[in-house]
Design a protein around this motif. Sequence first.
Motif, short mmCIF file in Angstrom:
data_model
loop_
_atom_site.label_atom_id
_atom_site.label_comp_id
_atom_site.label_asym_id
_atom_site.label_seq_id
_atom_site.Cartn_x
_atom_site.Cartn_y
_atom_site.Cartn_z
N ILE A 48 49.38 31.70 103.06
CA ILE A 48 50.03 32.17 101.84
C ILE A 48 49.00 32.70 100.85
N ALA A 49 47.86 32.01 100.71
CA ALA A 49 46.83 32.43 99.75
C ALA A 49 46.33 33.84 100.06
N VAL A 50 46.21 34.15 101.34
CA VAL A 50 45.74 35.48 101.73
C VAL A 50 46.80 36.54 101.39
N ILE A 51 48.05 36.24 101.68
CA ILE A 51 49.12 37.20 101.39
C ILE A 51 49.24 37.43 99.89
N GLU A 52 49.07 36.38 99.11
CA GLU A 52 49.10 36.53 97.65
C GLU A 52 47.98 37.46 97.18
N GLN A 53 46.81 37.35 97.77
CA GLN A 53 45.69 38.21 97.39
C GLN A 53 45.95 39.66 97.82
N LEU A 54 46.51 39.84 99.01
CA LEU A 54 46.88 41.17 99.46
C LEU A 54 47.89 41.80 98.51
N SER A 55 48.84 40.99 98.05
CA SER A 55 49.85 41.47 97.12
C SER A 55 49.22 41.89 95.79
N LEU A 56 48.28 41.10 95.30
CA LEU A 56 47.61 41.40 94.03
C LEU A 56 46.88 42.73 94.12
N VAL A 57 46.12 42.92 95.20
CA VAL A 57 45.36 44.16 95.37
C VAL A 57 46.30 45.34 95.57
N ALA A 58 47.33 45.15 96.40
CA ALA A 58 48.27 46.23 96.68
C ALA A 58 49.00 46.66 95.41
N ASN A 59 49.34 45.70 94.57
CA ASN A 59 50.03 46.00 93.32
C ASN A 59 49.11 46.77 92.36
N GLN A 60 47.85 46.37 92.32
CA GLN A 60 46.88 47.03 91.44
C GLN A 60 46.60 48.47 91.87
N THR A 61 46.67 48.72 93.16
CA THR A 61 46.35 50.05 93.69
C THR A 61 47.59 50.87 94.05
N ASN A 62 48.76 50.31 93.75
CA ASN A 62 50.04 51.00 93.99
C ASN A 62 50.21 51.38 95.47
N ILE A 63 49.90 50.41 96.34
CA ILE A 63 50.05 50.59 97.78
C ILE A 63 51.03 49.55 98.31
N ILE A 64 51.88 49.97 99.23
CA ILE A 64 52.78 49.03 99.91
C ILE A 64 52.10 48.59 101.21
N HIS A 65 51.88 47.30 101.33
CA HIS A 65 51.19 46.77 102.51
C HIS A 65 52.17 45.96 103.36
N GLY A 66 52.19 46.26 104.65
CA GLY A 66 53.07 45.55 105.56
C GLY A 66 52.38 44.35 106.19
N ILE A 67 53.13 43.29 106.39
CA ILE A 67 52.57 42.10 107.02
C ILE A 67 53.46 41.64 108.18
N ILE A 68 52.84 41.04 109.17
CA ILE A 68 53.53 40.35 110.25
C ILE A 68 53.13 38.88 110.17
N ILE A 69 54.13 38.01 110.08
CA ILE A 69 53.86 36.58 109.99
C ILE A 69 53.68 36.03 111.40
#
Length: 305
Positions: A48-69
């Motif tokens: 979860i901590a990694v996905i939260e960080q990916l979300s933070l960066v993606a939001n700051q850079t206006n990028i939609i990032h896909g994840i597979i759990i």
Amino acid sequence: MIADSRVENIEKIRQAGISLPTMLIRTPMLSQAANVVKYCNISLNSEIAVIEQLSLVANQTNIIHGIIIMVELGDLREGVMPNNLLAFIGKIIHLPNIVIKGIGTNLACRYGISPDNEKMSQLSALADEVEQTFSIQLDIISGGNSASINWALNHGANSRINNLRIGEAIFLGCEPLYQEPIEGLFTDVITLTAEVIESKVKPSLPWGERGKNAFGEKSAPPNRGDVSQALLALGRLDVHIAGLKPPAGITIVSSTSDHLIIETSGEALLVGQKIQFNLDYGAILLAMSSPYIHKSFNHQDFDTE
């Protein structure tokens, strides 16, 4: 889609002008979240901590990032335990700029756990449960790596599996679990060539007071008299030595960081002579990553009729 376990390699793919979708197939490091979002369309995740960080960066850079759990199904490498999957998704489903593309599993890498109908049915059922619980659609149900080839080609049951992460089977032409050749593929397309840098007749038994070698090993070789020995410009720094298969008449007897010691049963080798080896997956893994091994790609048309 092109997939790799190292974001550095995916960065090189982008810099080379390749625009295919890219997938990072190792759980991202927190410290590399910015590059993962920048260079990878999708990443496999289990924290979860990694996905939260990916979300933070993606939001700051206006990028939609896909994840597979990733889901743990018994091989005990990466993955959320199945009974924790819904709670896990519940904590990350509303994170900004993150899209859950699907779920996946990894098998056969650590303990050789086989992808079978039971494992794939479990993953399919989990996909159904996730969709029903959260009213979302999962586009990717990733059923493993090259070890899942036989299951994919031979299973007859209904399944949600629509994605495999294939590398070894393409390079070696066989499936990993039982090393069975795959129909229509070649098993010898990758070879490694090493040059002879010394060729002499030497005793087979070392002399002098002996301790451990540079790698903490201590062996007791038998006295086989004088042998025809050659040194090759290849070592543990370059390749997984145990994964090399030498040509007939040549035996690998030892190795150090930068030297491969071989013996010949026929005529002595010549300095400058090239010796060609076949490789297993472990040997290819290191050889392809070594900056000291030059890569040469030869294209050839084959008659497939």
